[in-house]
Design a protein around this motif. Sequence first.
Motif, short mmCIF file in Angstrom:
data_model
loop_
_atom_site.label_atom_id
_atom_site.label_comp_id
_atom_site.label_asym_id
_atom_site.label_seq_id
_atom_site.Cartn_x
_atom_site.Cartn_y
_atom_site.Cartn_z
N ALA A 2 0.82 -1.21 0.00
CA ALA A 2 0.00 0.00 0.00
C ALA A 2 0.86 1.26 0.00
CB ALA A 2 -0.93 0.00 1.22
N ASN A 3 2.03 1.18 0.67
CA ASN A 3 2.87 2.37 0.78
C ASN A 3 3.35 2.85 -0.59
OD1 ASN A 3 2.52 1.84 3.42
ND2 ASN A 3 4.68 1.71 3.97
N ASN A 4 3.47 1.92 -1.54
CA ASN A 4 4.00 2.27 -2.85
C ASN A 4 2.91 2.45 -3.91
OD1 ASN A 4 6.72 2.16 -2.02
ND2 ASN A 4 6.68 -0.07 -2.15
N LEU A 5 1.64 2.45 -3.47
CA LEU A 5 0.54 2.49 -4.43
C LEU A 5 0.62 3.71 -5.32
CD1 LEU A 5 -2.16 1.51 -5.55
CD2 LEU A 5 -3.31 2.71 -3.68
N ARG A 6 0.80 4.89 -4.71
CA ARG A 6 0.81 6.09 -5.51
C ARG A 6 1.96 6.11 -6.49
NH1 ARG A 6 2.47 9.81 -2.43
NH2 ARG A 6 3.82 11.21 -3.59
N VAL A 619 -4.54 6.98 6.71
CA VAL A 619 -3.14 7.23 6.33
C VAL A 619 -2.45 8.09 7.38
CG1 VAL A 619 -1.66 8.45 4.68
CG2 VAL A 619 -3.46 6.92 3.84
N ALA A 620 -3.14 9.15 7.81
CA ALA A 620 -2.55 10.06 8.80
C ALA A 620 -2.30 9.36 10.13
CB ALA A 620 -3.46 11.27 8.99
N THR A 621 -3.25 8.56 10.58
CA THR A 621 -3.08 7.87 11.87
C THR A 621 -2.03 6.76 11.76
OG1 THR A 621 -4.99 6.48 11.31
CG2 THR A 621 -5.39 8.40 12.71
N HIS A 622 -1.89 6.16 10.57
CA HIS A 622 -0.83 5.17 10.38
C HIS A 622 0.53 5.83 10.52
CE1 HIS A 622 1.25 1.63 8.96
NE2 HIS A 622 1.78 2.31 7.95
N TYR A 623 0.68 6.99 9.92
CA TYR A 623 1.94 7.72 10.04
C TYR A 623 2.15 8.17 11.49
CZ TYR A 623 5.51 11.32 9.26
OH TYR A 623 6.66 12.08 9.30
N GLN A 624 1.07 8.57 12.12
CA GLN A 624 1.15 8.97 13.53
C GLN A 624 1.65 7.80 14.38
OE1 GLN A 624 -2.57 9.50 15.66
NE2 GLN A 624 -1.86 11.51 16.40
N SER A 625 1.17 6.59 14.09
CA SER A 625 1.61 5.40 14.83
C SER A 625 3.10 5.17 14.65
CB SER A 625 0.82 4.17 14.37
OG SER A 625 -0.55 4.33 14.66
N VAL A 713 2.33 14.43 6.40
CA VAL A 713 2.36 12.97 6.36
C VAL A 713 3.45 12.52 5.39
CG1 VAL A 713 1.06 10.91 5.68
CG2 VAL A 713 -0.05 12.72 6.99
N GLU A 714 4.16 11.45 5.76
CA GLU A 714 5.22 10.93 4.91
C GLU A 714 4.72 10.71 3.48
OE1 GLU A 714 7.77 6.93 4.06
OE2 GLU A 714 6.70 7.07 5.96
N ASP A 715 5.48 11.18 2.50
CA ASP A 715 5.08 11.15 1.10
C ASP A 715 4.75 9.75 0.63
OD1 ASP A 715 6.35 11.57 -2.12
OD2 ASP A 715 4.74 12.81 -1.32
N GLY A 716 5.52 8.77 1.07
CA GLY A 716 5.32 7.40 0.63
C GLY A 716 4.03 6.78 1.10
N TRP A 718 1.12 8.57 1.39
CA TRP A 718 -0.02 9.30 0.83
C TRP A 718 -0.44 8.63 -0.48
CZ3 TRP A 718 -2.33 12.98 3.68
CH2 TRP A 718 -3.34 13.75 3.08
N THR A 719 -1.59 7.99 -0.48
CA THR A 719 -1.98 7.15 -1.62
C THR A 719 -2.53 7.94 -2.80
OG1 THR A 719 -4.16 6.82 -0.65
CG2 THR A 719 -2.49 5.17 -0.15
N LEU A 720 -3.06 9.13 -2.56
CA LEU A 720 -3.66 9.90 -3.64
C LEU A 720 -2.61 10.70 -4.39
CD1 LEU A 720 -6.78 11.31 -1.74
CD2 LEU A 720 -6.67 9.29 -3.19
N PRO A 721 -2.58 10.64 -5.74
CA PRO A 721 -1.64 11.46 -6.51
C PRO A 721 -1.76 12.93 -6.15
CG PRO A 721 -2.67 9.85 -7.94
CD PRO A 721 -3.38 9.76 -6.62
N LYS A 722 -0.61 13.58 -6.01
CA LYS A 722 -0.58 14.98 -5.58
C LYS A 722 -0.57 15.91 -6.79
CE LYS A 722 1.78 14.00 -1.20
NZ LYS A 722 2.93 14.33 -0.33
N TYR A 723 -0.77 17.19 -6.52
CA TYR A 723 -0.81 18.18 -7.59
C TYR A 723 0.47 18.16 -8.43
CZ TYR A 723 -5.15 20.69 -6.46
OH TYR A 723 -6.46 21.05 -6.28
N ARG A 724 1.60 17.99 -7.79
CA ARG A 724 2.87 18.03 -8.53
C ARG A 724 2.97 16.88 -9.53
NH1 ARG A 724 5.24 16.39 -3.30
NH2 ARG A 724 5.87 14.20 -3.43
N GLU A 725 2.20 15.81 -9.29
CA GLU A 725 2.18 14.68 -10.22
C GLU A 725 1.07 14.83 -11.25
OE1 GLU A 725 3.69 12.11 -6.45
OE2 GLU A 725 1.58 12.20 -6.97
#
Length: 730
Positions: A2-6, A619-625, A713-716, A718-725
């Motif tokens: 899942a971490n590499n989905l995006r 995603v945010a709470t996973h990174y928080q963990s 949140v760590e970039d890796g 974040w599953t949704l493609p970002k604006y820069r992409e």
Amino acid sequence: MANNLRFQVVEEAFKKHALDVKAPSERPSEYFGKYVFNKEKMYRYLPKNVYDKMIDVIDNGASLDRSIADAVADGMKKWALEMGVTHYTHWFQPLTEGTAEKHDAFVEHDGKGGMIEKFSGKLLVQQEPDASSFPNGGIRNTFEARGYSAWDPTSPVFIIDDTLCIPTIFIAYTGEALDYKAPLLRALHAVGKAAKDVCQYFYNDVTKVQVNLGWEQEYFLVDEGLYSARPDLLMTGRTLMGHESAKNQQMDDHYFGTIPDRVVAFMKDLEIQSLELAIPVKTRHNEVAPNQFELAPIFEECNLAVDHNMLLMSLMKKVARKHGFRVLLHEKPFDGINGSGKHCNWSLSSDNGVLLHAPGTTPEENLRFITFIVETLMAVYHHNGLLKASIMSATNAHRLGGNEAPPAIISSFLGTQLTEVLNHIETSEANELFNLKGKQGMEIDIPQIPDLIVDNTDRNRTSPFAFTGNRFEFRAPGSSVNCASAMIALNAAMAEALTSFKERVDAKIVKGTDKIQAILEVLKDDVKTCKPVRFDGNGYSEEWVKEAAKRGLDVEKSCPVIFEHYLDESSIKMFESTKVMNKKELEARNEVKWEMYVKTVQIEARVLGDLAMNHIIPVATHYQSQLIKNVQGMKDVFSSERAERLSTRNMKLIEEIAERTEKIEQLVEDLTEARRVANRIEDIHQRAIAYHDTVCPHMEAIRKQIDKLELIVEDGLWTLPKYRELLFIR
């Protein structure tokens, strides 16, 4: 993984190759209209007497003789079968901002157990598609399903794949229009007649006036893989969240820049197929925002131009997918950068070759020019709110007033020279403006208007309705809509203004006033009347909002409230007097507009709530963990004092994530409750207002919190493609 989905989605998108598009060996002029039953095809496939009658219908507005329908249908069928066509459809434009079609095969029983290809005049002229499932504003009940589609012979039949497409109007069983084309044709007829009558003050040989339209279609392209990984884009056409890219359009390096190879391949393919359908595409270029582009054709007769724009939008989506793209026609798919419009370049021309909004070379021709300019301003002034309502939508509301889009206040930019001319008319006495010089003819004391007026004024990109030398550019319509909506309101308003002008001039002539003097006297009054709508300044300034309100212009920002202008007493009177729409049709259309607004916002709210709770918070709470584990690990490795010092940043992030996710959860709950309350309102008008006032603000608040989380949140993860992409094609 899942971490590499995006990253997998992005990589797959970048791996897509542009298709090698080879243009036909012929010149564009040789394959232009290949799939259109145009005049050249009519001449080949119709009997001479039938061809002559069809040309009279198309060119002169003659009534269609049903007796020739079978002969026309037979010729169409013969051509279509030679082109490999197997089906036909009535192609119409319901109130959905799209097109509709029901395909039927060219087959009937032959009475001998077999089938024959058959297509009669009755099938060409009329069909009965189900009317109950299209937006109708209460005109039709579900159990009253019948509606009629009727052939519009002024717009050529064309072929898409294996189907013969017949442009039609769409009306209810009881006769009310359920589409855009029927009232558009009525508006074009009304303004054509009114303009012809006024033209005859200046030219004895004018028998017809045509409305011209040249639209400019802006759009975004995104990689199909990235599009599919964004549920908000997939279901609403825009990004409901997303922090702006560090680099977007601030360098202005995309505007008119070199078009990326993959995009050029798409454009070539689109242009070839457009030209084959007789859509006269001419211009292509990069727009201001990254991944934003524009396509524009040569101007055409208004009804045909509207049909071609609707056909092109459908074609764009089809061709884009072939090239690994998705076309975004939403007015504001990305926050913080340019939105997309459909600028409508509008003008009138007479059948003696005169462009009525262009200056001439004689005093009388320039008086004609001033007449049509001033009466256009009268139309815009008297129906300022209606014109605004005609271009307003839940989607266009995001675009207007930002990033080069005109503000949601309808005003007109004329430029210095034309403004000075109108000021001169206003301040001079009417009898001072006109003198007869005996055998020398007449003299009109209006400052010389050189031919260079086409280019002698700068453009004002903040003006919604700007004069550009020989036409007006209505910049406010949105990219996704049917531009017929704006054209119906504008042309009907113009018909009313010209009719009023002629009545007042004729009244003076009857009383003995010279014709030119009468025209100048009426123009002087109208120049004063419509002056509030003239504005050449910065439409974005707060000062203009206050000034516009003082002038009596509409400054309302609530989309559902703006729609109310369709039911203003002045709007109803105008539409009914020009025979464009009756009160029942106007009431129905407003019901549709309010309902479409509610549904659009409702879908967006549901999608945003789902993404917030099922994508963003997990995603945010996973990174928080992970951060919590890191802090705990620090205590095992380092001394308490050092561990606390080293964990300071992570502790701040842990606290911020907790605060923002808590706010998001509460806001989503508030959003859901606001929808529930709004949905209990029975009156669709009041429900739409409630959605605007109580639902939309929660959506903006949720987005703000999510966009802040995206930054921390760590970039890796974040599953949704970002604006820069999304915004940069490779």
